[in-house]
Write an enzyme that holds these catalytic residues in place. Structure first.
Site, PDB file in Angstrom:
ATOM      1  N   VAL A 125       0.832  -1.202   0.000  1.00 30.82           N
ATOM      2  CA  VAL A 125       0.000   0.000   0.000  1.00 30.82           C
ATOM      3  C   VAL A 125       0.868   1.254   0.000  1.00 30.82           C
ATOM      4  O   VAL A 125       1.983   1.263   0.511  1.00 30.82           O
ATOM      5  CB  VAL A 125      -0.954   0.046   1.217  1.00 30.82           C
ATOM      6  CG1 VAL A 125      -1.969  -1.075   1.156  1.00 30.82           C
ATOM      7  CG2 VAL A 125      -0.188  -0.017   2.527  1.00 30.82           C
ATOM      8  N   ASP A 126       0.331   2.309  -0.585  1.00 27.13           N
ATOM      9  CA  ASP A 126       0.959   3.626  -0.556  1.00 27.13           C
ATOM     10  C   ASP A 126       0.679   4.244   0.816  1.00 27.13           C
ATOM     11  O   ASP A 126      -0.287   3.865   1.490  1.00 27.13           O
ATOM     12  CB  ASP A 126       0.346   4.477  -1.682  1.00 27.13           C
ATOM     13  CG  ASP A 126       0.963   5.858  -1.774  1.00 27.13           C
ATOM     14  OD1 ASP A 126       2.172   5.998  -1.527  1.00 27.13           O
ATOM     15  OD2 ASP A 126       0.226   6.802  -2.109  1.00 27.13           O
ATOM     16  N   LYS A 127       1.500   5.185   1.229  1.00 26.69           N
ATOM     17  CA  LYS A 127       1.275   5.859   2.509  1.00 26.69           C
ATOM     18  C   LYS A 127       0.273   6.991   2.377  1.00 26.69           C
ATOM     19  O   LYS A 127      -0.792   6.972   2.994  1.00 26.69           O
ATOM     20  CB  LYS A 127       2.601   6.399   3.078  1.00 26.69           C
ATOM     21  CG  LYS A 127       2.416   7.167   4.399  1.00 26.69           C
ATOM     22  CD  LYS A 127       3.724   7.713   4.934  1.00 26.69           C
ATOM     23  CE  LYS A 127       4.265   8.864   4.159  1.00 26.69           C
ATOM     24  NZ  LYS A 127       3.781  10.190   4.478  1.00 26.69           N
ATOM     25  N   THR A 147      -3.668   6.776   1.535  1.00 25.68           N
ATOM     26  CA  THR A 147      -4.140   5.408   1.742  1.00 25.68           C
ATOM     27  C   THR A 147      -4.105   5.105   3.233  1.00 25.68           C
ATOM     28  O   THR A 147      -5.135   4.808   3.836  1.00 25.68           O
ATOM     29  CB  THR A 147      -3.266   4.402   0.955  1.00 25.68           C
ATOM     30  OG1 THR A 147      -3.296   4.765  -0.428  1.00 25.68           O
ATOM     31  CG2 THR A 147      -3.775   2.979   1.121  1.00 25.68           C
TER      32      THR A 147
END
Length: 192
Positions: free
Chosen positions: A11-13, A16
């Site tokens: 996942v992106d930070k 998200t």
């Protein structure tokens, strides 16, 4: 059924795991530069950007009714920051990689102060004027409450969650630690 087979979720930070609504927490000036000038120049090179960090800076400049000069020769440096000519000065705003490209020296005390902020999960953008450090901006982006619960749920179902971010390693580690993530990769460029 497909998700049942997933062992790793990447996942992106920003946006998200975090709210994706960064806010400018502080403007720090160095040497002869004032906080107002640092913010004005930062807003000037950010005025054509829709990046969340740029919008955080521009929102504060607008609220403070600062005069934001125009920017010429604007350049976006992917994964590093932005630069341009403002009031006949070369302005660069971004991370330590951009400062190295600009041959802008950052003294040890500033590096130490910035590292302490990054260890708290803050993002820091340096501002240089004609290759000389003028200051830096401290930006925060709150972690979503739903992120903690989702990550714990996934990990309880034997899914390893890995966070990717363009942010620096100290900021990434602080966010990962707060969320209980074992795996993260910092300083990722969009193509990564």
């Amino acid at each position: 059924e497909t998700m049942d087979k997933v062992e790793v979720l990447i996942v992106d930070k920003t946006g998200t795991l975090t709210e994706g609504k960064p806010s400018l927490e502080a403007t720090i000036n160095v040497d002869e530069w004032s906080q107002e000038v640092v913010l004005r120049y930062a807003a000037a090179v950010n005025q054509n950007s829709e990046h969340p960090l740029a919008m955080a800076v521009n929102n504060v400049a607008q609220k403070e009714n600062l005069f934001v000069p125009s920017v010429g020769m604007f350049e976006s440096h992917t994964g590093k920051g932005v630069s341009g000519i403002v009031e006949a000065k070369k302005i660069a705003l971004g991370n330590d990689k951009l400062m190295a490209d600009e041959k802008t020296l950052i003294d040890e005390q500033t590096k130490s102060d910035v590292a302490a902020l990054q260890a708290k999960g803050k993002t820091v953008s340096y501002l240089s004027v004609n290759g000389k450090l003028a200051g830096y901006l401290v930006i925060s982006d709150a972690i979503k409450e739903s992120s903690r619960k989702a990550i714990l749920t996934l990990m309880s179902q034997n899914v390893d969650v890995m966070m990717l971010t363009g942010d620096n390693a100290l900021t990434a580690k602080a966010v990962a630690d707060e969320l209980g993530l074992k795996y993260f990769k910092a300083q990722c460029l969009p193509e990564d």
